[in-house]
Design an enzyme around this catalytic site. Structure first.
Site, PDB file in Angstrom:
ATOM      1  CD1 TRP A 164      -0.286  -1.625   2.958  1.00 36.82           C
ATOM      2  CD2 TRP A 164       0.610   0.944   3.393  1.00 36.82           C
ATOM      3  NE1 TRP A 164       0.508  -1.678   4.605  1.00 36.82           N
ATOM      4  CE2 TRP A 164       1.207  -0.448   4.252  1.00 36.82           C
ATOM      5  CE3 TRP A 164       0.778   1.869   3.287  1.00 36.82           C
ATOM      6  CZ2 TRP A 164       2.385   0.413   5.112  1.00 36.82           C
ATOM      7  CZ3 TRP A 164       2.184   2.327   4.087  1.00 36.82           C
ATOM      8  CH2 TRP A 164       2.470   1.744   5.000  1.00 36.82           C
ATOM      9  CG  ASN A 165       5.141   1.674   0.304  1.00 40.55           C
ATOM     10  OD1 ASN A 165       4.877   0.176  -0.635  1.00 40.55           O
ATOM     11  ND2 ASN A 165       6.561   1.192   1.038  1.00 40.55           N
ATOM     12  CE  LYS A 188      -3.037  -9.068  -2.416  1.00 39.58           C
ATOM     13  NZ  LYS A 188      -2.676  -7.936  -1.445  1.00 39.58           N
ATOM     14  N   PRO A 189      -3.815  -6.565  -5.335  1.00 40.37           N
ATOM     15  CG  PRO A 189      -5.267  -5.041  -5.584  1.00 40.37           C
ATOM     16  CD  PRO A 189      -5.394  -6.700  -6.339  1.00 40.37           C
ATOM     17  N   GLY A 243       6.627  -6.655  -0.282  1.00 42.15           N
ATOM     18  CA  GLY A 243       5.522  -6.019   1.245  1.00 42.15           C
ATOM     19  C   GLY A 243       7.025  -6.642   2.470  1.00 42.15           C
ATOM     20  CB  SER A 244       6.096  -8.432   5.545  1.00 41.89           C
ATOM     21  OG  SER A 244       5.856  -9.014   5.652  1.00 41.89           O
ATOM     22  CD  GLU A 265      11.470  -3.549  -2.603  1.00 45.05           C
ATOM     23  OE1 GLU A 265      11.252  -3.264  -1.277  1.00 45.05           O
ATOM     24  OE2 GLU A 265       9.765  -3.244  -3.374  1.00 45.05           O
ATOM     25  CB  CYS A 299      11.034  -1.047   1.369  1.00 40.67           C
ATOM     26  SG  CYS A 299       9.695  -1.782   1.619  1.00 40.67           S
ATOM     27  CD  GLU A 396      11.127  -2.344   6.724  1.00 44.33           C
ATOM     28  OE1 GLU A 396      10.091  -3.327   6.363  1.00 44.33           O
ATOM     29  OE2 GLU A 396      11.661  -1.250   5.569  1.00 44.33           O
TER      30      GLU A 396
HETATM   31  C1  SIN Z   1       9.550   0.010  -1.139  1.00 44.37           C
HETATM   32  O1  SIN Z   1       9.154   0.927  -0.633  1.00 44.37           O
HETATM   33  O2  SIN Z   1       9.551  -0.898  -1.575  1.00 44.37           O
HETATM   34  C2  SIN Z   1       9.569   1.523  -2.719  1.00 44.37           C
HETATM   35  C3  SIN Z   1      10.805   1.907  -2.822  1.00 44.37           C
HETATM   36  C4  SIN Z   1      11.083   2.980  -3.616  1.00 44.37           C
HETATM   37  O3  SIN Z   1      10.476   1.932  -4.801  1.00 44.37           O
HETATM   38  O4  SIN Z   1      11.658   4.143  -3.879  1.00 44.37           O
END
Ligand code: SIN
Length: 493
Positions: A164-165, A188-189, A243-244, A265, A299, A396
């Protein structure tokens, strides 16, 4: 489209707002009619509903993608380039509406949401340009009557699971590469931010993407079984997840049942190091950009800030001055520089990290608590003298907390920086060219920012090492993750 949702979003082009999933070219509800309520994190008010889909809809979506793969994979790279470029142009044309959708469902300020739209669209442009460059190879033969050819072929149906970020950019980073390669997709959003994804699908349709090539399954309560189906279904040939790390390990396990290709990622725990030879103004600006981007919810945000002892006091006080000028609020308000966290669970984690650090001896220089207003707002926070055993150094935070720790030597700080199972991004500020090379090479991460707090662009190989991920997204490497390499021996010459 629900009329209440339409009036809340107040878009110039109202047909960008969809409240149904998308399977085989049709907007559809959940078979059992259940709904997910989506709220604005700045107000906690419902902004709309989307279907609560399950295994049955997921299987249909995968089957539609599998059927569409037969024709989409045979289109020319130039055809896919042209469609992706149209999709890109439509994202630019509708940037105001797309940004509004991002702000309403994610909370980030409108200017940042527009920035995300630009970033998100750049993946479509980049992968359109890569589509026509997925070259093969001719390998000199070891036998005089044989010629060796290598071709690249689209891998098949791809499951795309996004966070969602970045409600838009994390989709185009995967979808752009998949479409360019000739793959079809089931997305799958996240349940928190489905509307950006659905608006992208509307634009993809307008750009000419045929039915079945992109499918969307929205889910929340059924996430466990939908996530599993997206990984174990034999028609799916690749899973791409952001995601996590916890969820990544679960999905990786499921995908192993059929040895699917996986791109992950996952979480980061980025170190941000300020050496005594750094340009301190630049380091402060870098820390602001890196730590507080998306209110700390990326992330690649700095999680641990190490400052060499002789510049520690100066860096801390200048950082505090900058943070004190932030305007935290509703992202729709033009004064707002930093928005809310996504939900109460996010606030609880940040509170836990701050309380834990304080209980171990850290001090609050700024902020330190949630804001007493409606919505999930936490004050931008700076903690000083955070001890090595504080939880924030191991997990994190995903929130607006700058945790400062003093160090003495390069050797000491490298040991601290690498003492984590994560390895996504790392940053440092130094003007000593020898140190720049040494530290860049020594940091155990997939991406290094030297004298910068921002590194994300479509042209770079985005991804981590250790428990932060597998594979790379964006760049010339990104599209390769969606292709199989096939060797063809030409004999009988
Ligand atoms: C992420 O937070 O997974 C991606 C961040 C980014 O693309 O800069």
């Amino acid at each position: 489209m629900a009329s209440t949702a339409a009036s809340i979003f107040n878009l110039k082009d109202t047909s960008l707002l969809h409240t149904q999933g998308f399977i085989d070219g049709q907007w559809v509800d959940a078979k059992e009619g259940a709904k997910i309520s989506v709220t604005n994190p700045a107000t906690t008010e419902e902004i709309g509903q989307v279907p609560e889909m399950g295994i049955a809809e997921t299987k249909e979506a995968i089957e539609a993608a599998s059927k569409a793969f037969k024709t989409w994979s045979k289109t020319t790279a130039k055809h896919r380039h042209d469609i992706l470029m149209k999709f890109f142009a439509l994202m630019k044309e509708h940037e105001d509406d797309l940004a509004r959708i991002i702000t309403l469902e994610n909370g980030k300020p409108l200017a940042d949401a527009k920035g995300e739209n630009t970033y998100s669209a750049s993946y479509l442009e980049w992968f359109a340009e890569e589509a026509v460059r997925t070259y093969g190879e001719v390998i000199p033969s070891a036998m005089s009557n044989l010629r060796n050819i290598v071709v690249k072929q689209p891998i098949g149906v791809v499951s795309i699971l996004t966070p969602w970020n970045f409600p838009s950019a994390m989709i185009t980073r995967k979808l752009g590469a998949a479409l360019a390669a000739g793959c079809t997709a089931v997305i799958k959003p996240p349940a928190e931010t489905p509307f950006s994804c659905l608006a992208l699908v509307e634009l993809a349709n307008r750009a000419g993407i045929p039915p079945g090539v992109i499918n969307v399954v929205t889910t929340n309560a059924n996430i466990q079984e939908v996530g599993k189906e997206l990984c174990v279904n034999p028609l799916v040939k690749k899973v791409s997840f952001t995601g996590s790390t916890g969820v990544a390990k679960l999905l990786y396990g499921y995908a192993s049942s059929t040895l699917k290709k996986v791109s992950i990622e996952a979480g980061g725990n980025a170190p941000f190091i300020v050496f005594d030879d750094a340009d301190i103004d630049a380091a402060v600006e870098g820390a602001i950009a890196c730590k507080f981007r998306g209110s700390g919810q990326t992330c690649v945000c700095a999680n641990r800030i190490y400052v060499q002892s002789s510049v520690y006091a100066e860096f801390a006080s200048r950082l505090a001055e900058r943070v004190a000028a932030f305007k935290v609020g509703d992202g729709l308000d033009s004064e707002t520089t930093h928005g809310p966290l996504i939900h109460e669970r996010a606030i609880a984690k940040v509170e836990h990290h701050v309380e834990d650090a304080i209980s171990r001896g850290a001090q609050i220089i700024h902020g330190g608590k949630r804001l007493s207003r409606t919505g999930s707002f936490f004050a931008p926070t700076i903690l000083s003298d955070v001890p090595a055993d504080a939880v924030i150094n191991f997990e994190e935070t995903f929130g607006p907390v700058a945790a400062l720790t003093k160090f003495e030597t390069e050797e000491e700080v490298l040991k601290l920086a690498n003492d984590t199972p994560f390895g996504l991004a790392g940053y440092f500020f130094s003007r000593d060219v020898g140190r720049v090379w040494r530290v860049a090479e020594a940091l155990e991460v997939g991406m290094v920012g030297t004298n910068t707090g921002l590194l994300s662009q479509a042209v770079i190989p985005f991804g981590g090492i250790k428990e932060s991920g597998l594979g790379r997204e964006g760049s010339k490497y990104g599209v390769e993750d969606y292709m199989n390499i096939k060797f063809i021996a030409f004999g009988g010459l």
